[in-house]
Scaffold this motif. Structure first.
Motif, PDB file in Angstrom:
ATOM      1  N   VAL A   1      91.347  72.647  49.154  1.00 29.99           N
ATOM      2  CA  VAL A   1      90.847  72.985  47.913  1.00 29.99           C
ATOM      3  C   VAL A   1      91.396  71.485  46.863  1.00 29.99           C
ATOM      4  O   VAL A   1      91.171  71.263  45.373  1.00 29.99           O
ATOM      5  CB  VAL A   1      90.386  73.798  46.392  1.00 29.99           C
ATOM      6  N   ALA A   2      92.500  70.854  47.057  1.00 30.36           N
ATOM      7  CA  ALA A   2      92.773  69.680  46.892  1.00 30.36           C
ATOM      8  C   ALA A   2      92.219  68.275  46.194  1.00 30.36           C
ATOM      9  O   ALA A   2      90.833  68.129  46.864  1.00 30.36           O
ATOM     10  CB  ALA A   2      94.106  68.798  47.396  1.00 30.36           C
ATOM     11  N   PRO A   3      92.227  67.971  45.245  1.00 24.67           N
ATOM     12  CA  PRO A   3      91.064  66.904  44.956  1.00 24.67           C
ATOM     13  C   PRO A   3      90.879  65.464  45.797  1.00 24.67           C
ATOM     14  O   PRO A   3      92.321  65.341  46.652  1.00 24.67           O
ATOM     15  CB  PRO A   3      91.801  66.921  43.575  1.00 24.67           C
ATOM     16  N   THR A   4      89.857  64.560  46.511  1.00 26.51           N
ATOM     17  CA  THR A   4      90.018  64.092  47.471  1.00 26.51           C
ATOM     18  C   THR A   4      90.657  62.379  46.919  1.00 26.51           C
ATOM     19  O   THR A   4      90.419  61.430  47.785  1.00 26.51           O
ATOM     20  CB  THR A   4      88.370  63.666  48.087  1.00 26.51           C
ATOM     21  N   HIS A   5      89.866  62.477  45.752  1.00 26.25           N
ATOM     22  CA  HIS A   5      90.398  61.163  45.005  1.00 26.25           C
ATOM     23  C   HIS A   5      91.367  61.314  43.882  1.00 26.25           C
ATOM     24  O   HIS A   5      91.132  62.310  43.505  1.00 26.25           O
ATOM     25  CB  HIS A   5      88.784  60.609  44.335  1.00 26.25           C
ATOM     26  N   TYR A   6      92.272  60.046  43.224  1.00 25.21           N
ATOM     27  CA  TYR A   6      92.680  60.191  42.308  1.00 25.21           C
ATOM     28  C   TYR A   6      92.144  59.531  41.410  1.00 25.21           C
ATOM     29  O   TYR A   6      91.659  58.280  40.666  1.00 25.21           O
ATOM     30  CB  TYR A   6      94.155  58.890  42.450  1.00 25.21           C
ATOM     31  N   GLU A   7      91.871  60.636  40.142  1.00 25.79           N
ATOM     32  CA  GLU A   7      92.024  59.976  38.594  1.00 25.79           C
ATOM     33  C   GLU A   7      93.048  59.861  37.507  1.00 25.79           C
ATOM     34  O   GLU A   7      93.643  60.640  37.954  1.00 25.79           O
ATOM     35  CB  GLU A   7      91.523  61.310  38.179  1.00 25.79           C
ATOM     36  N   PRO A   8      93.250  58.265  37.397  1.00 25.96           N
ATOM     37  CA  PRO A   8      94.463  57.914  36.878  1.00 25.96           C
ATOM     38  C   PRO A   8      94.111  58.154  35.180  1.00 25.96           C
ATOM     39  O   PRO A   8      93.044  58.948  34.600  1.00 25.96           O
ATOM     40  CB  PRO A   8      94.011  55.999  36.535  1.00 25.96           C
ATOM     41  N   ALA A   9      95.521  58.765  34.833  1.00 27.79           N
ATOM     42  CA  ALA A   9      96.097  59.209  33.410  1.00 27.79           C
ATOM     43  C   ALA A   9      95.165  58.284  32.652  1.00 27.79           C
ATOM     44  O   ALA A   9      95.159  57.108  32.729  1.00 27.79           O
ATOM     45  CB  ALA A   9      97.196  59.619  33.218  1.00 27.79           C
ATOM     46  N   PRO A  10      94.782  58.796  31.594  1.00 30.68           N
ATOM     47  CA  PRO A  10      94.626  57.689  30.360  1.00 30.68           C
ATOM     48  C   PRO A  10      95.535  57.085  29.810  1.00 30.68           C
ATOM     49  O   PRO A  10      96.922  57.336  29.728  1.00 30.68           O
ATOM     50  CB  PRO A  10      94.189  58.502  28.469  1.00 30.68           C
ATOM     51  N   ALA A  11      95.826  55.368  29.250  1.00 35.21           N
ATOM     52  CA  ALA A  11      96.655  54.383  29.200  1.00 35.21           C
ATOM     53  C   ALA A  11      97.189  55.134  28.007  1.00 35.21           C
ATOM     54  O   ALA A  11      96.106  55.581  26.942  1.00 35.21           O
ATOM     55  CB  ALA A  11      96.404  53.578  28.953  1.00 35.21           C
ATOM     56  N   PRO A  12      98.188  55.135  27.368  1.00 28.51           N
ATOM     57  CA  PRO A  12      98.983  55.196  25.866  1.00 28.51           C
ATOM     58  C   PRO A  12      97.993  54.328  24.508  1.00 28.51           C
ATOM     59  O   PRO A  12      97.764  53.211  25.299  1.00 28.51           O
ATOM     60  CB  PRO A  12     100.597  54.935  25.847  1.00 28.51           C
ATOM     61  N   GLY A  13      98.592  54.618  23.874  1.00 29.21           N
ATOM     62  CA  GLY A  13      98.035  53.834  22.924  1.00 29.21           C
ATOM     63  C   GLY A  13      98.611  53.120  22.462  1.00 29.21           C
ATOM     64  O   GLY A  13      99.675  52.807  22.387  1.00 29.21           O
ATOM     65  N   ALA A  14      98.002  52.078  21.515  1.00 27.59           N
ATOM     66  CA  ALA A  14      99.114  50.566  20.958  1.00 27.59           C
ATOM     67  C   ALA A  14      97.869  50.429  19.205  1.00 27.59           C
ATOM     68  O   ALA A  14      97.192  50.416  19.194  1.00 27.59           O
ATOM     69  CB  ALA A  14      98.388  49.683  22.450  1.00 27.59           C
ATOM     70  N   PRO A  15      98.919  49.704  18.929  1.00 33.33           N
ATOM     71  CA  PRO A  15      98.181  49.747  17.612  1.00 33.33           C
ATOM     72  C   PRO A  15      98.180  48.371  17.643  1.00 33.33           C
ATOM     73  O   PRO A  15      97.552  47.403  18.319  1.00 33.33           O
ATOM     74  CB  PRO A  15      99.746  49.186  16.959  1.00 33.33           C
ATOM     75  N   ILE A  16      96.603  48.251  16.082  1.00 34.50           N
ATOM     76  CA  ILE A  16      95.762  46.849  16.379  1.00 34.50           C
ATOM     77  C   ILE A  16      95.867  46.400  15.584  1.00 34.50           C
ATOM     78  O   ILE A  16      95.875  47.591  14.266  1.00 34.50           O
ATOM     79  CB  ILE A  16      93.898  47.990  16.321  1.00 34.50           C
ATOM     80  N   SER A  17      95.810  44.917  14.987  1.00 32.39           N
ATOM     81  CA  SER A  17      96.601  44.681  14.027  1.00 32.39           C
ATOM     82  C   SER A  17      94.868  44.513  13.021  1.00 32.39           C
ATOM     83  O   SER A  17      93.399  44.550  13.769  1.00 32.39           O
ATOM     84  CB  SER A  17      96.864  43.029  14.324  1.00 32.39           C
TER      85      SER A  17
END
Length: 408
Positions: free
Chosen positions: A354-370
């Motif tokens: 039952v373990a996942p067969t592929h890796y799902e990367p975690a969402p990148a942390p937010g960055a400020p927008i100018s």
């Protein structure tokens, strides 16, 4: 600082074979190495290993004996009391030599030496026996004897006396029988090891004593109530005095004055040094003599221990029953271990499945927008805004309450 390499030694079985091939006793080897006979016995059984300079001397002696021809065996040194080793009792695996669990010896030579060196002993043998009695000789086993027959012979010789000894150690009849049964069940499980031991009776006795003196018995509900005391008043006093001694002192006193072991053997079985064992015996005797002055003489104490053990009618179960129960317990724990292993393997396989067969990367942390104006909320009114608000309120207050549309 560099450590000196350890001197290599033959296996314990090879050490014994080399000594027997040169017709040397353990006492003679002990004198040449500079240790006691009990120490050499422990080295040959593999219970302990020599260290330091004693290891080098022992290894050199074994090398000399192995290199020398068998015909030119070294002449044994003269000793004050020459003691001939008891002839081993043959077993299916190897020679089994039953060491004495009693003051009576297994061979005539050792019995004669025991009579000279020690006064009449007590609880090790048949209660009421003394050193002047005929020595009990264990009959040699036939070459074709099966392991079960060899075990039954050892059980028939040791169990009746060992139950009485354990009773003196614990003061509980049921625990004494249970301890002896567990010790022989363990011996049957490890029979290849016990069969080649030079002292199988001592092996079983040590196992029975260790089980009987376990502190975990205090947690059992059956042991919360005291056991029935002996019927005789003198026996009750002696039993109370024995149970008041610390367990280590009680065991040492029983082995030395009850079973009749020598001081080095007593120290080796209790895993203590010889001076420590001697001090325990002296302090235990002093404690007994303080409460029972009639037993201040060691010979009287030994005789009373014999009488106290003989007063209790404690019978051991049949050896076939002990072997059957031990085999059932072994099968139960084997099956339990197999079941736990299968459960672990099944849980591991399910986890992998039952373990996942592929890796799902975690969402990148937010960055400020100018370029985005900052969020603003209602702030404090300026003076102009206050005047405008006041003007609006004043003008609406004098007008109509409701405005209605009108056509032009």
């Amino acid at each position: 600082m560099t450590q000196r390499p350890t001197t290599s030694l033959p296996t314990p079985t090879e050490r014994r074979r080399i000594r027997v091939a040169k017709s040397l006793t353990q006492t003679q080897v002990a004198e040449r190495v500079g240790v006691t006979r009990a120490t050499v016995q422990s080295w040959e059984t593999g219970r302990t290993a020599p260290r330091g300079r004693k290891r080098e001397v022992y290894a050199k002696l074994l090398a000399e004996l192995a290199a020398a021809p068998t015909a030119a065996a070294p002449e044994p040194k003269a000793v004050k009391e020459p003691v001939k080793e008891p002839e081993p009792v043959a077993a299916p695996v190897a020679a089994v030599s039953v060491a004495p669990v009693a003051p009576v010896a297994l061979t005539k030579t050792k019995a004669a030496t025991a009579v000279k060196e020690r006064p009449p002993q007590g609880t090790g043998g048949d209660p009421g026996s003394s050193a002047e009695a005929e020595p009990v000789t264990v009959p040699e086993q036939a070459p074709g004897r099966s392991p079960a027959e060899a075990f039954d012979a050892l059980y028939a010789y040791c169990a009746p006396h060992l139950v009485r000894q354990t009773y003196l150690l614990t003061g509980r009849r049921t625990l004494a029988r249970e301890s002896v049964e567990r010790a022989f069940q363990l011996a049957w499980q490890r029979w290849p090891e016990v069969a080649v031991d030079p002292d199988p009776a001592g092996w079983v006795r040590a196992a029975a004593y260790e089980y009987a003196m376990s502190p975990w018995h205090r947690l059992r509900p059956a042991h919360r109530q005291p056991d029935a005391p002996p019927a005789d008043a003198d026996d009750r006093k002696l039993m109370d005095v024995l149970l008041s001694l610390p367990p280590a002192y009680r065991r040492t006193l029983l082995l030395y004055d009850g079973v009749g072991l020598d001081l080095p053997d007593t120290a080796a079985e209790t895993e203590a040094s010889t001076p420590a064992a001697a001090n325990r015996i002296l302090h235990a005797r002093a404690a007994v003599a303080e409460q029972l002055p009639d037993l201040s003489v060691p010979e009287q104490l030994q005789q009373r221990l014999t009488e106290l053990a003989g007063a209790e009618k404690l019978d051991a179960p049949k050896p076939t029953l002990v072997r059957d129960v031990g085999e059932k317990r072994t099968r139960f724990w084997t099956r339990a271990a197999i079941a736990v292993t299968v459960l672990i393997i099944g849980a591991t396989a399910l986890t992998v499945r039952v373990a996942p067969t592929h890796y799902e990367p975690a969402p990148a942390p937010g960055a400020p927008i100018s370029g985005v104006p900052p969020l603003t909320g209602p702030g404090r009114l300026t003076e102009h805004e206050r005047e405008l608000r006041k003007q609006l309120r004043d003008e609406l207050s004098g007008g109509p309450e409701r405005l209605a549309p009108a056509a032009e």
